[in-house]
Design a protein around this motif. Structure first.
Motif, PDB file in Angstrom:
ATOM      1  N   SER A 144     -26.963  43.000  21.338  1.00 18.77           N
ATOM      2  CA  SER A 144     -25.759  44.491  21.561  1.00 18.77           C
ATOM      3  C   SER A 144     -24.248  44.338  21.231  1.00 18.77           C
ATOM      4  O   SER A 144     -24.039  42.230  21.409  1.00 18.77           O
ATOM      5  CB  SER A 144     -25.388  45.107  22.634  1.00 18.77           C
ATOM      6  OG  SER A 144     -24.273  44.387  24.034  1.00 18.77           O
ATOM      7  N   ILE A 162     -32.144  49.835  21.539  1.00 19.84           N
ATOM      8  CA  ILE A 162     -30.640  50.618  22.298  1.00 19.84           C
ATOM      9  C   ILE A 162     -30.446  49.799  23.515  1.00 19.84           C
ATOM     10  O   ILE A 162     -31.713  48.935  24.590  1.00 19.84           O
ATOM     11  CB  ILE A 162     -31.244  51.681  22.562  1.00 19.84           C
ATOM     12  CG1 ILE A 162     -31.607  52.882  21.302  1.00 19.84           C
ATOM     13  CG2 ILE A 162     -30.175  52.203  23.332  1.00 19.84           C
ATOM     14  CD1 ILE A 162     -30.829  52.884  19.871  1.00 19.84           C
ATOM     15  N   GLY A 167     -25.631  51.844  25.562  1.00 17.90           N
ATOM     16  CA  GLY A 167     -26.488  52.789  24.067  1.00 17.90           C
ATOM     17  C   GLY A 167     -26.237  52.131  23.401  1.00 17.90           C
ATOM     18  O   GLY A 167     -26.484  53.139  21.920  1.00 17.90           O
ATOM     19  N   SER A 168     -25.867  50.590  22.467  1.00 20.71           N
ATOM     20  CA  SER A 168     -24.880  50.590  22.051  1.00 20.71           C
ATOM     21  C   SER A 168     -26.543  50.465  20.592  1.00 20.71           C
ATOM     22  O   SER A 168     -27.543  49.577  21.623  1.00 20.71           O
ATOM     23  CB  SER A 168     -24.577  49.743  21.661  1.00 20.71           C
ATOM     24  OG  SER A 168     -24.687  48.364  21.917  1.00 20.71           O
ATOM     25  N   THR A 169     -25.878  50.293  19.547  1.00 20.78           N
ATOM     26  CA  THR A 169     -27.842  49.549  18.519  1.00 20.78           C
ATOM     27  C   THR A 169     -27.029  47.614  18.481  1.00 20.78           C
ATOM     28  O   THR A 169     -26.798  47.110  18.612  1.00 20.78           O
ATOM     29  CB  THR A 169     -27.444  50.028  17.267  1.00 20.78           C
ATOM     30  OG1 THR A 169     -27.473  51.644  17.085  1.00 20.78           O
ATOM     31  CG2 THR A 169     -28.663  50.079  16.361  1.00 20.78           C
TER      32      THR A 169
END
Ligand code: ADP
Ligand code: AMP
Length: 236
Positions: A144, A162, A167-169
């Motif tokens: 992340s 994710i 919740g970041s890509t």
């Protein structure tokens, strides 16, 4: 009644300076983050610091980028200066977990000169994983932007691509290809294998842990080695 005092809990145990050693992908970063939370000392990853420099487009970051993308090591003086800056931060006062450093004998010798500032001697833990397992660890690694570590084969996020926490890509490091992995292994064999022997044969506070086991099993073995080496050096 036993004459022996029990080992202290992790909570009242300060491990001092700890080195996590091992080839690319053995789990140094994964373990360093868990131990950092448990022991309340910071993780210092030279790979993370160099990637931060690259992101911020510093002159160090620009030099490092080219070498990192080829799987080669960044020169000792540049890495040592970067570590020296990090050591000035007050959170390193009671110790730290170094991950990915030292990677050369020159770095290890420089680190020896810095360790005199600490009351506690350094403890080195070598994590060992067979090379055929490492390729999958490296090509399957996803991170992340905040540096949390996943693996599409062994440590999947709940939702593909994710980060579970923020919740970041998730991203793949550009040096985590099969081709660059072999270059990184060459650098490890040529330079870093000698560092492991350096700590195995100097000072006595050295342990070896099988990293080809579930993450929590490896953490347990590192924790046990740290407790034992602190209280009974030369026996882990
Ligand atoms: P290093 O910092 O030594 O390069 P990492 O901690 O980044 O290694 O781990 C490399 C990859 O292997 C990551 O994708 C991570 O999720 C995975 N991994 C780490 N430890 C284990 C383990 N004990 N079992 C399976 N996979 C692991
Ligand atoms: P890592 O994140 O530990 O896998 O490191 C990624 C890359 O950063 C390495 O392949 C090297 O190019 C560079 N690097 C990280 N730590 C060091 C170090 N201690 N000495 C030299 N180069 C390093």
């Amino acid at each position: 009644m036993s004459m022996h005092k029990p080992l202290p809990d992790a909570n009242d145990f300060l491990p001092g300076p700890v080195l996590l050693l091992g080839a690319p992908g053995v789990g140094k970063g994964t373990q360093a983050k868990l131990l950092m939370e448990e022991f309340g000392i910071p993780q210092i990853s030279t790979g993370d610091l160099l990637r931060e420099n690259r992101k911020n487009r510093t002159s160090l970051g620009m030099i490092a980028d080219e070498l990192m993308s080829k799987g080669q090591l960044v020169p000792d003086d540049l890495v040592n200066d970067m570590v020296a800056e990090r050591f000035k931060d007050p959170d390193t006062e009671h110790g730290y977990i170094l991950d990915g450093y030292p990677r050369t004998i020159g770095q290890a010798q420089w680190l020896d000169t810095q360790l005199v500032a600490y009351m506690l001697p350094v403890v080195a833990v070598n994590i060992v994983v067979p090379q055929q397992v490492l390729l999958e660890r490296i090509t399957g690694r996803r991170i992340s932007p905040a540096g949390r570590i996943y693996n599409i084969y062994t440590n999947r996020p709940k939702q593909d691509g994710i980060c579970d926490v923020d919740g970041s890509t998730l991203e793949q490091r550009k040096d985590d290809t099969e081709e660059v992995f072999y270059e990184r292994m060459k650098a490890f064999d040529a330079k870093t294998a000698a560092v492991i022997e350096y700590y195995r044969t100097h000072g006595g506070r050295f342990a070896e842990v099988n990293g080809d086991q579930p993450v929590e099993t490896v953490t347990g073995e590192i924790r046990a080695a740290l407790l034992k080496l602190r209280h009974h050096p030369d026996q882990a």
